[in-house]
Scaffold this motif. Sequence first.
Motif, PDB file in Angstrom:
ATOM      1  N   GLY A   1       0.785  -1.232   0.000  1.00 31.74           N
ATOM      2  CA  GLY A   1       0.000   0.000   0.000  1.00 31.74           C
ATOM      3  C   GLY A   1       0.815   1.280   0.000  1.00 31.74           C
ATOM      4  O   GLY A   1       0.333   2.310   0.458  1.00 31.74           O
ATOM      5  N   ALA A   2       2.019   1.245  -0.547  1.00 29.87           N
ATOM      6  CA  ALA A   2       2.872   2.440  -0.577  1.00 29.87           C
ATOM      7  C   ALA A   2       2.326   3.525  -1.509  1.00 29.87           C
ATOM      8  O   ALA A   2       2.610   4.703  -1.324  1.00 29.87           O
ATOM      9  N   GLY A   3       1.571   3.140  -2.530  1.00 29.37           N
ATOM     10  CA  GLY A   3       0.948   4.118  -3.417  1.00 29.37           C
ATOM     11  C   GLY A   3       1.842   4.683  -4.497  1.00 29.37           C
ATOM     12  O   GLY A   3       1.424   5.580  -5.234  1.00 29.37           O
ATOM     13  N   GLN A   4       3.045   4.169  -4.640  1.00 22.66           N
ATOM     14  CA  GLN A   4       3.952   4.685  -5.663  1.00 22.66           C
ATOM     15  C   GLN A   4       3.425   4.429  -7.070  1.00 22.66           C
ATOM     16  O   GLN A   4       3.653   5.228  -7.977  1.00 22.66           O
ATOM     17  N   CYS A   5       2.679   3.350  -7.227  1.00 23.70           N
ATOM     18  CA  CYS A   5       2.107   3.044  -8.544  1.00 23.70           C
ATOM     19  C   CYS A   5       1.092   4.107  -8.958  1.00 23.70           C
ATOM     20  O   CYS A   5       1.056   4.526 -10.115  1.00 23.70           O
ATOM     21  N   VAL A   6       0.295   4.545  -8.015  1.00 25.22           N
ATOM     22  CA  VAL A   6      -0.715   5.561  -8.304  1.00 25.22           C
ATOM     23  C   VAL A   6      -0.038   6.884  -8.664  1.00 25.22           C
ATOM     24  O   VAL A   6      -0.469   7.580  -9.589  1.00 25.22           O
ATOM     25  N   LEU A   7       1.020   7.217  -7.960  1.00 22.21           N
ATOM     26  CA  LEU A   7       1.750   8.445  -8.260  1.00 22.21           C
ATOM     27  C   LEU A   7       2.383   8.389  -9.650  1.00 22.21           C
ATOM     28  O   LEU A   7       2.500   9.417 -10.320  1.00 22.21           O
ATOM     29  N   SER A   8       2.783   7.208 -10.078  1.00 21.02           N
ATOM     30  CA  SER A   8       3.441   7.056 -11.374  1.00 21.02           C
ATOM     31  C   SER A   8       2.461   6.936 -12.536  1.00 21.02           C
ATOM     32  O   SER A   8       2.724   7.465 -13.613  1.00 21.02           O
ATOM     33  N   ALA A   9       1.373   6.210 -12.318  1.00 22.12           N
ATOM     34  CA  ALA A   9       0.444   5.921 -13.432  1.00 22.12           C
ATOM     35  C   ALA A   9      -0.988   5.880 -12.908  1.00 22.12           C
ATOM     36  O   ALA A   9      -1.611   4.820 -12.807  1.00 22.12           O
ATOM     37  N   GLU A  10      -1.522   7.032 -12.616  1.00 22.92           N
ATOM     38  CA  GLU A  10      -2.868   7.146 -12.039  1.00 22.92           C
ATOM     39  C   GLU A  10      -3.955   6.600 -12.964  1.00 22.92           C
ATOM     40  O   GLU A  10      -4.995   6.136 -12.507  1.00 22.92           O
ATOM     41  N   ALA A  11      -3.716   6.626 -14.254  1.00 23.96           N
ATOM     42  CA  ALA A  11      -4.707   6.106 -15.195  1.00 23.96           C
ATOM     43  C   ALA A  11      -4.798   4.579 -15.148  1.00 23.96           C
ATOM     44  O   ALA A  11      -5.795   4.001 -15.565  1.00 23.96           O
ATOM     45  N   VAL A  12      -3.757   3.939 -14.615  1.00 25.73           N
ATOM     46  CA  VAL A  12      -3.693   2.482 -14.609  1.00 25.73           C
ATOM     47  C   VAL A  12      -3.939   1.900 -13.216  1.00 25.73           C
ATOM     48  O   VAL A  12      -4.541   0.844 -13.081  1.00 25.73           O
TER      49      VAL A  12
ATOM     50  N   PRO B   1      -2.999   1.627 -22.805  1.00 21.44           N
ATOM     51  CA  PRO B   1      -2.500   2.003 -24.128  1.00 21.44           C
ATOM     52  C   PRO B   1      -0.988   2.251 -24.101  1.00 21.44           C
ATOM     53  O   PRO B   1      -0.412   2.571 -23.059  1.00 21.44           O
ATOM     54  N   PRO B   2      -0.352   2.114 -25.258  1.00 15.97           N
ATOM     55  CA  PRO B   2       1.095   2.328 -25.352  1.00 15.97           C
ATOM     56  C   PRO B   2       1.546   3.710 -24.857  1.00 15.97           C
ATOM     57  O   PRO B   2       2.682   3.859 -24.402  1.00 15.97           O
ATOM     58  N   ALA B   3       0.681   4.687 -24.904  1.00 19.80           N
ATOM     59  CA  ALA B   3       1.053   6.047 -24.490  1.00 19.80           C
ATOM     60  C   ALA B   3       1.456   6.129 -23.024  1.00 19.80           C
ATOM     61  O   ALA B   3       2.165   7.056 -22.639  1.00 19.80           O
ATOM     62  N   VAL B   4       1.025   5.174 -22.201  1.00 23.78           N
ATOM     63  CA  VAL B   4       1.364   5.218 -20.769  1.00 23.78           C
ATOM     64  C   VAL B   4       2.413   4.169 -20.381  1.00 23.78           C
ATOM     65  O   VAL B   4       2.667   3.952 -19.202  1.00 23.78           O
ATOM     66  N   LEU B   5       3.041   3.557 -21.366  1.00 24.66           N
ATOM     67  CA  LEU B   5       4.038   2.515 -21.104  1.00 24.66           C
ATOM     68  C   LEU B   5       5.157   2.996 -20.181  1.00 24.66           C
ATOM     69  O   LEU B   5       5.524   2.311 -19.226  1.00 24.66           O
ATOM     70  N   ASP B   6       5.689   4.171 -20.437  1.00 24.55           N
ATOM     71  CA  ASP B   6       6.768   4.688 -19.580  1.00 24.55           C
ATOM     72  C   ASP B   6       6.293   4.891 -18.145  1.00 24.55           C
ATOM     73  O   ASP B   6       7.024   4.616 -17.194  1.00 24.55           O
ATOM     74  N   ASP B   7       5.052   5.354 -17.978  1.00 25.71           N
ATOM     75  CA  ASP B   7       4.498   5.541 -16.634  1.00 25.71           C
ATOM     76  C   ASP B   7       4.347   4.204 -15.914  1.00 25.71           C
ATOM     77  O   ASP B   7       4.639   4.091 -14.722  1.00 25.71           O
ATOM     78  N   VAL B   8       3.900   3.174 -16.640  1.00 26.34           N
ATOM     79  CA  VAL B   8       3.748   1.854 -16.031  1.00 26.34           C
ATOM     80  C   VAL B   8       5.111   1.277 -15.661  1.00 26.34           C
ATOM     81  O   VAL B   8       5.281   0.709 -14.578  1.00 26.34           O
ATOM     82  N   ARG B   9       6.086   1.429 -16.535  1.00 27.41           N
ATOM     83  CA  ARG B   9       7.455   0.972 -16.202  1.00 27.41           C
ATOM     84  C   ARG B   9       7.954   1.664 -14.939  1.00 27.41           C
ATOM     85  O   ARG B   9       8.589   1.038 -14.094  1.00 27.41           O
TER      86      ARG B   9
END
Length: 65
Positions: A12-23, A41-49
Amino acid sequence: MRVSVDRDVCVGAGQCVLSAEAVFDQDGDDGLVVLRTPEPPPAVLDDVRDAVDRCPARAITLNER
Protein backbone atom coordinates in the motif's frame (compact mmCIF):
# COMPACT_ATOMS: atom_id res chain seq x y z
CA MET A 1 1.08 -4.60 -22.95
CA ARG A 2 -0.55 -6.46 -20.06
CA VAL A 3 -0.25 -5.44 -16.41
CA SER A 4 -1.00 -7.61 -13.40
CA VAL A 5 -0.78 -6.96 -9.68
CA ASP A 6 -0.44 -9.18 -6.63
CA ARG A 7 -2.55 -7.72 -3.83
CA ASP A 8 -1.19 -10.36 -1.44
CA VAL A 9 2.28 -8.83 -1.83
CA CYS A 10 1.25 -5.14 -2.01
CA VAL A 11 2.14 -2.99 1.01
CA GLY A 12 0.00 0.00 0.00
CA ALA A 13 2.87 2.44 -0.58
CA GLY A 14 0.95 4.12 -3.42
CA GLN A 15 3.95 4.69 -5.66
CA CYS A 16 2.11 3.04 -8.54
CA VAL A 17 -0.72 5.56 -8.30
CA LEU A 18 1.75 8.45 -8.26
CA SER A 19 3.44 7.06 -11.37
CA ALA A 20 0.44 5.92 -13.43
CA GLU A 21 -2.87 7.15 -12.04
CA ALA A 22 -4.71 6.11 -15.20
CA VAL A 23 -3.69 2.48 -14.61
CA PHE A 24 -3.56 2.09 -10.81
CA ASP A 25 -5.61 3.16 -7.81
CA GLN A 26 -5.65 2.33 -4.11
CA ASP A 27 -8.50 0.57 -2.35
CA GLY A 28 -10.27 2.94 0.03
CA ASP A 29 -10.60 0.25 2.69
CA ASP A 30 -7.19 -1.41 2.86
CA GLY A 31 -4.99 0.92 0.77
CA LEU A 32 -3.83 -1.88 -1.49
CA VAL A 33 -3.37 -1.56 -5.23
CA VAL A 34 -6.36 -1.68 -7.55
CA LEU A 35 -5.67 -2.30 -11.23
CA ARG A 36 -7.88 0.00 -13.28
CA THR A 37 -6.63 -0.95 -16.73
CA PRO A 38 -5.03 -4.38 -17.25
CA GLU A 39 -4.24 -3.54 -20.90
CA PRO A 40 -3.27 0.15 -20.90
CA PRO A 41 -2.50 2.00 -24.13
CA PRO A 42 1.10 2.33 -25.35
CA ALA A 43 1.05 6.05 -24.49
CA VAL A 44 1.36 5.22 -20.77
CA LEU A 45 4.04 2.51 -21.10
CA ASP A 46 6.77 4.69 -19.58
CA ASP A 47 4.50 5.54 -16.63
CA VAL A 48 3.75 1.85 -16.03
CA ARG A 49 7.46 0.97 -16.20
CA ASP A 50 8.08 3.70 -13.63
CA ALA A 51 5.37 2.22 -11.38
CA VAL A 52 6.97 -1.23 -11.65
CA ASP A 53 10.37 0.22 -10.73
CA ARG A 54 9.01 2.23 -7.80
CA CYS A 55 6.93 -0.55 -6.21
CA PRO A 56 8.77 -1.46 -2.99
CA ALA A 57 6.98 -4.82 -2.74
CA ARG A 58 7.46 -5.78 -6.42
CA ALA A 59 3.71 -6.41 -6.62
CA ILE A 60 3.37 -5.26 -10.26
CA THR A 61 4.21 -7.34 -13.30
CA LEU A 62 4.42 -5.93 -16.82
CA ASN A 63 4.28 -8.14 -19.89
CA GLU A 64 5.10 -5.99 -22.91
CA ARG A 65 4.33 -8.70 -25.54
